[in-house]
Enzyme design. Structure first.
Site, PDB file in Angstrom:
ATOM      1  N   ARG A 162       0.396  -1.104  -0.231  1.00  0.00           N
ATOM      2  CA  ARG A 162       0.089   0.051  -0.132  1.00  0.00           C
ATOM      3  C   ARG A 162       0.938   0.996   0.008  1.00  0.00           C
ATOM      4  NH1 ARG A 162      -2.820  -3.621  -0.526  1.00  0.00           N
ATOM      5  NH2 ARG A 162      -4.947  -3.800  -0.338  1.00  0.00           N
ATOM      6  N   SER A 237     -10.687  -0.401   2.877  1.00  0.00           N
ATOM      7  CA  SER A 237     -10.043  -0.471   4.375  1.00  0.00           C
ATOM      8  C   SER A 237      -9.779   0.398   5.123  1.00  0.00           C
ATOM      9  CB  SER A 237      -8.493  -1.849   4.246  1.00  0.00           C
ATOM     10  OG  SER A 237      -8.754  -2.720   3.715  1.00  0.00           O
ATOM     11  N   GLU A 333      -5.592   3.655   6.569  1.00  0.00           N
ATOM     12  CA  GLU A 333      -4.870   3.569   4.839  1.00  0.00           C
ATOM     13  C   GLU A 333      -5.309   4.679   4.052  1.00  0.00           C
ATOM     14  OE1 GLU A 333      -5.666   2.198   1.212  1.00  0.00           O
ATOM     15  OE2 GLU A 333      -5.751  -0.367   1.756  1.00  0.00           O
TER      16      GLU A 333
END
Ligand code: EPU
Length: 337
Positions: A162, A237, A333
């Site tokens: 990520r 998420s 995130e």
């Protein structure tokens, strides 16, 4: 090129947060992008892609540039592989469907991820054992100061979980305008190790899956766990899965023998944030219109009229509880703006 003033961004962020932008401009070609950058200081501009990985916590007193560059083309092909170039404003999932229609393999595990092609490399999107970097060749990007266009190779992008160079040392300095992918035309490399995919294929009695079967399985799994942003605002998420040391993990495992985990290196273990948040009792929690999804505790949701500040307050409350209960720092995130 139309300039819209005092423009609501509600339909331009998947959380569905109703904040306003002083000015909003949809960019449909590179010349318009260059002209706007030439006339404005980069600090006065706010770059918006699909709006699927951000939490807007207040009005934006800047000019929002909505990157709406469209187009896909084949750059080169051999008997086995094809290289395609896709403009930044194309919708990610529509691209995946187009590759499947052409029997191009490589993106099927990344089905149904919200957002646009141009923002996908920024966080190296990933799901079900595949990351964007696995099929990525390069991307073109424009420097917001010098207006120079540069091609970033796989190595230049410094992809990791990520993460990429665009979230770190080059943050805010480039606008991605197109992305190149290398995909297979035959002998597709299927990634079916992920337990949930196997279970889904078995359920449908599929023993030698096609790329379309894998996409269908991923779509079914995502639909069962993740809320559709068209119905309930969310950004997928909300937190990254934390990576902790093996010693700390051993202590946790003693207390919670059922804790799921993935080894990332000899010293480090990744634990699912969703499991921690679930264990802490937040799954399905709701405070006003801000909540934690009922089927997946890693996803924060807006049931309708939550503000960005309310979602952020809930995120902070979760972070504090996880720190107190497990001594783990959860990192967001999504980009908090
Ligand atoms: N779990 C719980 N309770 C929950 C949620 C999860 O106990 O409420 C447990 C699950 O049972 C499982 C583990 O936690 O054992 C992991 O859950 P899951 O497989 O659903 O995946 P995840 O770690 O929560 C990650 C990505 C997702 C991606 C999936 C599948 C991150 C931050 N998230 O989620 O990505 O779709 O794996 O590969 O890495 C996104 O980035 O927006 C996203 C949805």
């Amino acid at each position: 090129m139309q300039i819209l003033r005092n423009f609501s961004l509600k339909d331009h962020n998947s959380f569905g947060i109703d904040v306003r932008a002083d000015k909003f401009i949809s960019i449909e070609n590179i010349d318009d992008l260059r002209n706007l950058l030439r006339k404005n200081y980069a600090s006065e501009l706010f770059i918006l892609g699909g709006g699927s990985n951000m939490l807007l916590t207040g009005d934006i007193h800047k000019t929002v540039l909505h990157i709406a560059l469209k187009g896909k083309k084949i750059i080169s092909e051999t008997e086995n592989e094809v290289t395609i170039e896709v403009s930044a404003g194309e919708n990610w999932h529509e691209l995946v469907l187009w590759t499947l229609k052409n029997n191009y393999g490589g993106l099927e595990n990344l089905s149904l991820i919200p957002g646009n092609v141009g923002t996908a490399p920024i966080q190296n999107i990933g799901a079900y054992g595949v990351e964007l970097k696995d099929t990525f060749v390069s991307c073109n990007a424009m420097n917001v100061q010098t207006l120079e266009q540069r091609e970033f190779t796989l190595k230049d992008c410094e992809f990791s979980y990520r993460n990429s160079v665009f979230k770190n040392k080059l943050k805010g300095q480039y606008i991605i305008t197109s992305v190149k992918f290398r995909l297979t035309k035959k002998n597709h490399l299927l990634k079916t190790e992920y337990g949930a995919i196997q279970a889904e294929l078995e359920k449908d009695n599929i023993s030698s899956p096609s790329i379309q079967d894998i996409s269908n399985a991923v779509i079914a799994i995502r639909k069962s766990k993740l809320p559709d942003p068209e119905e309930i605002g969310n950004s997928g998420s909300f937190f990254k899965n934390p990576i902790i040391g093996k010693d700390q993990f051993a202590k946790l495992k003693e207390k919670f023998p059922e804790i799921p985990s993935y080894e990332v290196s000899e010293e480090k273990i990744k634990v699912p944030a969703g499991w921690l948040i679930d264990k802490a009792g937040f799954k399905g929690y709701r405070d006003g219109d801000a909540g934690v999804h009922v089927n997946q505790a890693l996803v924060l949701v807006n049931y309708g009229l939550a503000t960005g500040a309310e979602i952020l307050a809930l995120a902070r409350q979760i972070q504090e509880k996880i720190k107190a209960q497990f001594d783990i720092d959860l990192e967001a995130e999504v980009n908090i703006i």
